[in-house]
Design an enzyme around this catalytic site. Sequence first.
Site, PDB file in Angstrom:
ATOM      1  N   LYS A   1       0.838  -1.213   0.000  1.00 19.27           N
ATOM      2  CA  LYS A   1       0.000   0.000   0.000  1.00 19.27           C
ATOM      3  C   LYS A   1       0.867   1.257   0.000  1.00 19.27           C
ATOM      4  O   LYS A   1       0.644   2.165  -0.797  1.00 19.27           O
ATOM      5  CB  LYS A   1      -0.931  -0.033   1.220  1.00 19.27           C
ATOM      6  CG  LYS A   1      -1.897   1.134   1.284  1.00 19.27           C
ATOM      7  CD  LYS A   1      -3.143   0.789   2.059  1.00 19.27           C
ATOM      8  CE  LYS A   1      -2.976   0.944   3.553  1.00 19.27           C
ATOM      9  NZ  LYS A   1      -2.851   2.354   3.978  1.00 19.27           N
TER      10      LYS A   1
ATOM     11  N   ARG B   1       2.888   5.905  -3.274  1.00 23.79           N
ATOM     12  CA  ARG B   1       4.048   6.722  -3.670  1.00 23.79           C
ATOM     13  C   ARG B   1       4.362   6.583  -5.154  1.00 23.79           C
ATOM     14  O   ARG B   1       4.852   7.526  -5.779  1.00 23.79           O
ATOM     15  CB  ARG B   1       5.256   6.331  -2.811  1.00 23.79           C
ATOM     16  CG  ARG B   1       5.157   6.849  -1.353  1.00 23.79           C
ATOM     17  CD  ARG B   1       6.059   6.054  -0.441  1.00 23.79           C
ATOM     18  NE  ARG B   1       6.175   6.584   0.913  1.00 23.79           N
ATOM     19  CZ  ARG B   1       5.280   6.391   1.894  1.00 23.79           C
ATOM     20  NH1 ARG B   1       4.175   5.687   1.668  1.00 23.79           N
ATOM     21  NH2 ARG B   1       5.503   6.892   3.103  1.00 23.79           N
TER      22      ARG B   1
ATOM     23  N   GLY C   1      -5.108   8.148   5.097  1.00 20.66           N
ATOM     24  CA  GLY C   1      -4.176   9.057   5.776  1.00 20.66           C
ATOM     25  C   GLY C   1      -2.933   9.312   4.943  1.00 20.66           C
ATOM     26  O   GLY C   1      -2.401  10.429   4.919  1.00 20.66           O
TER      27      GLY C   1
ATOM     28  N   SER D   1       6.914   9.094  12.264  1.00 22.47           N
ATOM     29  CA  SER D   1       5.862   8.907  11.258  1.00 22.47           C
ATOM     30  C   SER D   1       6.420   9.057   9.853  1.00 22.47           C
ATOM     31  O   SER D   1       6.936  10.113   9.492  1.00 22.47           O
ATOM     32  CB  SER D   1       4.734   9.922  11.479  1.00 22.47           C
ATOM     33  OG  SER D   1       3.941  10.018  10.311  1.00 22.47           O
TER      34      SER D   1
ATOM     35  N   GLN E   1       4.583   9.093   7.246  1.00 22.73           N
ATOM     36  CA  GLN E   1       3.705   9.994   6.490  1.00 22.73           C
ATOM     37  C   GLN E   1       4.166  11.430   6.660  1.00 22.73           C
ATOM     38  O   GLN E   1       4.215  12.196   5.692  1.00 22.73           O
ATOM     39  CB  GLN E   1       2.254   9.839   6.957  1.00 22.73           C
ATOM     40  CG  GLN E   1       1.666   8.485   6.569  1.00 22.73           C
ATOM     41  CD  GLN E   1       0.240   8.300   7.030  1.00 22.73           C
ATOM     42  OE1 GLN E   1      -0.313   9.119   7.764  1.00 22.73           O
ATOM     43  NE2 GLN E   1      -0.373   7.202   6.622  1.00 22.73           N
TER      44      GLN E   1
ATOM     45  N   ASP F   1       1.661  -1.162  11.856  1.00 22.83           N
ATOM     46  CA  ASP F   1       0.350  -1.591  11.342  1.00 22.83           C
ATOM     47  C   ASP F   1       0.033  -3.049  11.683  1.00 22.83           C
ATOM     48  O   ASP F   1      -1.110  -3.483  11.530  1.00 22.83           O
ATOM     49  CB  ASP F   1       0.285  -1.397   9.824  1.00 22.83           C
ATOM     50  CG  ASP F   1       0.226   0.084   9.452  1.00 22.83           C
ATOM     51  OD1 ASP F   1      -0.166   0.901  10.300  1.00 22.83           O
ATOM     52  OD2 ASP F   1       0.572   0.407   8.296  1.00 22.83           O
TER      53      ASP F   1
ATOM     54  N   ARG G   1      -6.654   2.184  17.817  1.00 16.97           N
ATOM     55  CA  ARG G   1      -6.417   0.743  17.709  1.00 16.97           C
ATOM     56  C   ARG G   1      -6.099   0.091  19.041  1.00 16.97           C
ATOM     57  O   ARG G   1      -6.216  -1.137  19.154  1.00 16.97           O
ATOM     58  CB  ARG G   1      -5.312   0.455  16.668  1.00 16.97           C
ATOM     59  CG  ARG G   1      -5.800   0.640  15.247  1.00 16.97           C
ATOM     60  CD  ARG G   1      -4.778   0.239  14.201  1.00 16.97           C
ATOM     61  NE  ARG G   1      -5.374   0.369  12.872  1.00 16.97           N
ATOM     62  CZ  ARG G   1      -4.686   0.429  11.739  1.00 16.97           C
ATOM     63  NH1 ARG G   1      -3.355   0.380  11.763  1.00 16.97           N
ATOM     64  NH2 ARG G   1      -5.301   0.541  10.588  1.00 16.97           N
TER      65      ARG G   1
HETATM   66  C1  S3P Z   1       2.359   4.814   6.229  1.00 18.36           C
HETATM   67  C2  S3P Z   1       2.905   5.137   7.429  1.00 18.36           C
HETATM   68  C3  S3P Z   1       2.339   4.722   8.714  1.00 18.36           C
HETATM   69  C4  S3P Z   1       1.356   3.577   8.555  1.00 18.36           C
HETATM   70  C5  S3P Z   1       0.405   3.813   7.418  1.00 18.36           C
HETATM   71  C6  S3P Z   1       1.163   3.969   6.113  1.00 18.36           C
HETATM   72  C7  S3P Z   1       3.006   5.318   5.002  1.00 18.36           C
HETATM   73  O1  S3P Z   1       1.656   5.826   9.287  1.00 18.36           O
HETATM   74  O2  S3P Z   1       0.650   3.377   9.739  1.00 18.36           O
HETATM   75  O3  S3P Z   1      -0.475   2.722   7.299  1.00 18.36           O
HETATM   76  O4  S3P Z   1       2.689   4.822   3.897  1.00 18.36           O
HETATM   77  O5  S3P Z   1       3.846   6.224   5.113  1.00 18.36           O
HETATM   78  P1  S3P Z   1       2.443   6.934  10.179  1.00 18.36           P
HETATM   79  O6  S3P Z   1       3.424   7.573   9.305  1.00 18.36           O
HETATM   80  O7  S3P Z   1       1.395   7.893  10.627  1.00 18.36           O
HETATM   81  O8  S3P Z   1       3.063   6.163  11.311  1.00 18.36           O
END
Ligand code: S3P
Length: 428
Positions: A20, A25, A92, A166, A168, A314, A345
């Site tokens: 995913k 990306r 997210g 994080s 993200q 995750d 969670r």
């Molecule tokens: C992700 C980063 C994680 C993960 C999410 C996917 C990503 O989140 O939990 O399912 O693709 O960068 P966080 O960056 O908020 O930890």
Amino acid sequence: MELLTNKRELTGTVEVPGDKSMSHRSIMFGAIAEGTTRIKHFLRADDCMSTIAAFRVLGVEIEETDEEIIVHGQGWDALKQPKDAINIGNSGTTIRLLMGILAGTDFTTTLYGDDSIAKRPMNRVMLPLKEMGANCEGHAETEFPPVTVIGTKNLQPITYHMPVSSAQVKSAILFAALQADGETTIIEKKKTRDHSEHMIRQFGGEIDVDGLTIRVKGKQKFVGQTMTVPGDISSAAFFMVAGLVVPNSQVHLTNVGLNPTRTGIVDVIEQMGGQVTISDASRNTGKLAGTITVETSELQGIEIGGDLIPRLIDELPVIALLATQANGTTIIKDAAELKVKETNRIDAVVRELTTLGANIEATEDGMIIHGKTKLHGGRVTSYGDHRIGMMLQVAALLVEEGAVVLEKADAVSVSYPDFFEDLASLCK
Ligand code: S3P
């Protein structure tokens, strides 16, 4: 939906769908690159389709064939101001990474999503982007979506000590930094998944990574690529746990991505005494992937925390289930981030596994699980969170008496639309 219960054996092979994080990306880099990007084994699940839809609204041509996704990128400047706000659904990753890309445009975009997205914190992205000169605002002076990003062609580089671990947030800052006027430095608290860093290089850009310090120059341009996304270890995790806890099982998971920032679950299984092996490891267009095999195992409780957490964040719901089948106590700590995922969670796992008979308690930053417990039937909910739904189906396999009914089972389509069918294919 009534779940599969009381399984005495799981055997066979599953190829899980594409990763995913990498699928999101690949569309994003394809969109800002110049030239065509072809993506094979792309994850066609709701979250990644939200990313495709968002870039189409921003004027990027994206084709879908049976074999691949084709992105016709025309560079950063080809992104166009959308007429309406963009709906990013439950994703997210889409909203946060997109904010970093939009920070460097010369237009204003509003992003919104479903009820779960409307509760997810965005200051973690908005604050560094504001520091770089973009203006972003959450809804009604809160930090929650809808968020409006007022881009600027004059983004400034920053030195940023990340307050949370994080990927993200790191990736959103990287996307903004790639458009800024100079070199940005990001210092991570703990190492998080590094797919963005790899893709910057793969698409022809430059980035310097030295331990937890990342340096990236601005005004970079990218060139379209052909790539194959490996299987998602976060999806494989459900079958790994199922194979370890259902009696008489041996399960093979082929073509699973083995990026070391994602393989924390393999370390945990080994530490718990589980039988897990990796074979056929190979590099497919630069990505390490291989077959993971698990067998029914006698497990011991352990402590899980520290640097391991971002490497399995995750997977923690299904690891909590695994711990209910281990002898002794498992402590999960340093994982307060679980509270701000698609649902809280920690609360969701504790409530639903307790309903099925587990001995599990919530802590401020994790859970304490006492094993081994026999699970029984009950009525449970995914809270609309795909990973909670899939974890509960794995739990149900162990239930010998009574039915397990799952509310909001359709949430699994966020990351794994064929999950229930693939699991059924292993059941004898
Ligand atoms: C992700 C980063 C994680 C993960 C999410 C996917 C990503 O989140 O939990 O399912 O693709 O960068 P966080 O960056 O908020 O930890």
